[in-house]
Design a protein around this motif. Structure first.
Motif, short mmCIF file in Angstrom:
data_model
loop_
_atom_site.label_atom_id
_atom_site.label_comp_id
_atom_site.label_asym_id
_atom_site.label_seq_id
_atom_site.Cartn_x
_atom_site.Cartn_y
_atom_site.Cartn_z
N SER A 1 9.44 -14.94 8.11
CA SER A 1 9.87 -14.80 9.50
C SER A 1 8.76 -14.20 10.36
N LYS A 2 9.21 -13.51 11.43
CA LYS A 2 8.24 -13.01 12.41
C LYS A 2 7.20 -12.07 11.78
N LYS A 3 7.66 -11.10 10.99
CA LYS A 3 6.74 -10.11 10.40
C LYS A 3 5.77 -10.77 9.42
N PRO A 4 6.27 -11.59 8.46
CA PRO A 4 5.31 -12.29 7.60
C PRO A 4 4.34 -13.18 8.39
N ALA A 5 4.80 -13.73 9.50
CA ALA A 5 3.89 -14.54 10.32
C ALA A 5 2.79 -13.64 10.91
N HIS B 1 20.03 -14.05 19.09
CA HIS B 1 19.94 -12.87 18.21
C HIS B 1 19.43 -13.33 16.84
N ASP B 2 19.08 -12.37 16.00
CA ASP B 2 18.72 -12.71 14.62
C ASP B 2 19.92 -13.39 13.94
N PHE B 3 19.64 -14.23 12.95
CA PHE B 3 20.73 -14.96 12.31
C PHE B 3 21.72 -14.05 11.58
N PHE C 1 14.49 -14.21 13.00
CA PHE C 1 14.76 -15.64 12.89
C PHE C 1 16.00 -15.92 13.74
N PRO C 2 15.83 -16.58 14.90
CA PRO C 2 16.96 -16.76 15.81
C PRO C 2 18.10 -17.55 15.18
N LEU C 3 19.31 -17.08 15.44
CA LEU C 3 20.51 -17.69 14.85
C LEU C 3 20.62 -19.17 15.21
#
Ligand SMILES: NC(=O)C1=CN([C@@H]2O[C@H](COP(=O)(O)OP(=O)(O)OC[C@H]3O[C@@H](n4cnc5c(N)ncnc54)[C@H](OP(=O)(O)O)[C@@H]3O)[C@@H](O)[C@H]2O)C=CC1
Ligand SMILES: O=CCCC(=O)O
Length: 276
Positions: free
Chosen positions: A113-117, A265-267, A221-223
């Motif tokens: 997700s965002k952080k690993p990216a 929001h996050d999933f 990760f957007p829902l």
């Protein structure tokens, strides 16, 4: 995702030209040293390799086929790498037109997700042109902790959808477990500790559980994208006559969450559907 990935490439000395539909969102990347292309075609014209990271199949197709799209400038010697999560058919359509103009194409959706990216820790699921894959491995090594080459076009898309279908189903079971623990008089934090020590321990429960208990869903990760992936995975199940009752129920929960306005929001916000 695209922004985090571009920042990583810039940090590692790659020359990067960026385009985004809302062009103002490129400003931060310019501060990190990127140049801006006014259109997808302008980026292709300037660069030997172009990476796309777009929301869904409609967006991925639009950036290639629309006026000033990638197709206008793609030609021999240029590579187009679509890292968006889409279905195999979308990827095949893009591959077909890119290669018909002499370009080479790779699909390369990612797990993480965002952080690993941001940290260059993605898992890259590539398929398509092996020569292009070999050429862009140095960039993949910056973006991810591991790249897989999965063979023919469609295999990367399918692998990504299978993974996200499992993830979306797990998130629903996890949400039900937290609510069940709470309503039956248990401390949900203790549930997290118990889960973390057993056979189903995983980073997703560990990272998202404490925030979910506080009804907080900061978007990683957007829902709306998770629901898109469930929908595309269920379509893959249709094509292959694979019964997927668990995934179908999870998809309904994500649709319900979208109807409650939780799409951005996050999933993990699918948790809210259990109390609404
Ligand atoms: N976030 C995550 O954790 C992960 C996401 N993914 C996948 O990566 C992709 C991107 O996700 P993410 O970055 O989170 O999504 P965002 O919603 O943050 O970004 C989507 C991007 O697509 C662009 N876009 C949307 N529609 C169009 C269109 N019609 N034409 C041109 N551009 C368009 C948006 O432009 P604009 O700024 O103008 O709206 C934006 O740049 C998705 O396929 C997602 O499923 C994969 C792994 C993890
Ligand atoms: O497609 C998004 C995947 C998110 C993740 O792997 O954490």
């Amino acid at each position: 995702m695209g922004k985090a990935m571009a920042v990583n490439l810039l940090r590692h000395g790659f020359k990067v030209t960026v385009w985004n539909r809302t062009l103002s969102r490129c400003d931060e990347l310019v501060q990190h040293g990127a140049s801006v292309g006014e259109t997808p075609a302008a980026v292709i014209k300037k660069c030997k390799y172009t990476i796309a990271m777009l929301s869904d199949p409609a967006a991925a197709l639009s950036v290639v086929f629309d006026k000033h799209g990638a197709l206008e400038q793609i030609c021999g010697g240029k590579g187009y790498i679509d890292m968006s999560t889409v279905d195999a058919d979308t990827s095949s359509q893009i591959s077909q037109v890119i290669t018909s103009k002499g370009g080479s194409f790779l699909e390369a959706p990612v797990s993480g997700s965002k952080k690993p990216a941001e940290d260059g820790q993605l898992v890259i699921l590539a398929a398509g042109d092996k020569d292009l894959y070999d050429q862009v491995v140095p960039a993949f090594d910056v973006l991810g902790k591991k790249s897989f080459f999965l063979g023919q076009i469609g295999n990367g898309a399918k692998m990504k959808l299978v993974v996200n279908m499992i993830m979306g189903s797990m998130m629903n079971a996890f949400s039900e477990g937290i609510v069940l623990a709470d309503k039956s008089g248990l401390d949900p934090h203790t549930l997290l500790d118990v889960l973390d020590l057993g056979a189903i321990a995983n980073p997703m429960f560990k990272m998202k559980g404490p925030a979910m208990i506080k009804n907080s869903y900061p978007p990683a990760f957007p829902l709306k994208h998770q629901q898109k992936d469930m929908r595309l995975a269920l379509a893959l199940g249709d094509e292959n006559a694979v019964p997927m009752p668990v995934a179908a129920a999870a998809n309904e929960a994500f649709k319900k969450a979208r109807s409650l306005g939780l799409g951005d929001h996050d999933f993990s916000a699918v948790f809210e559907t259990l109390s609404k």
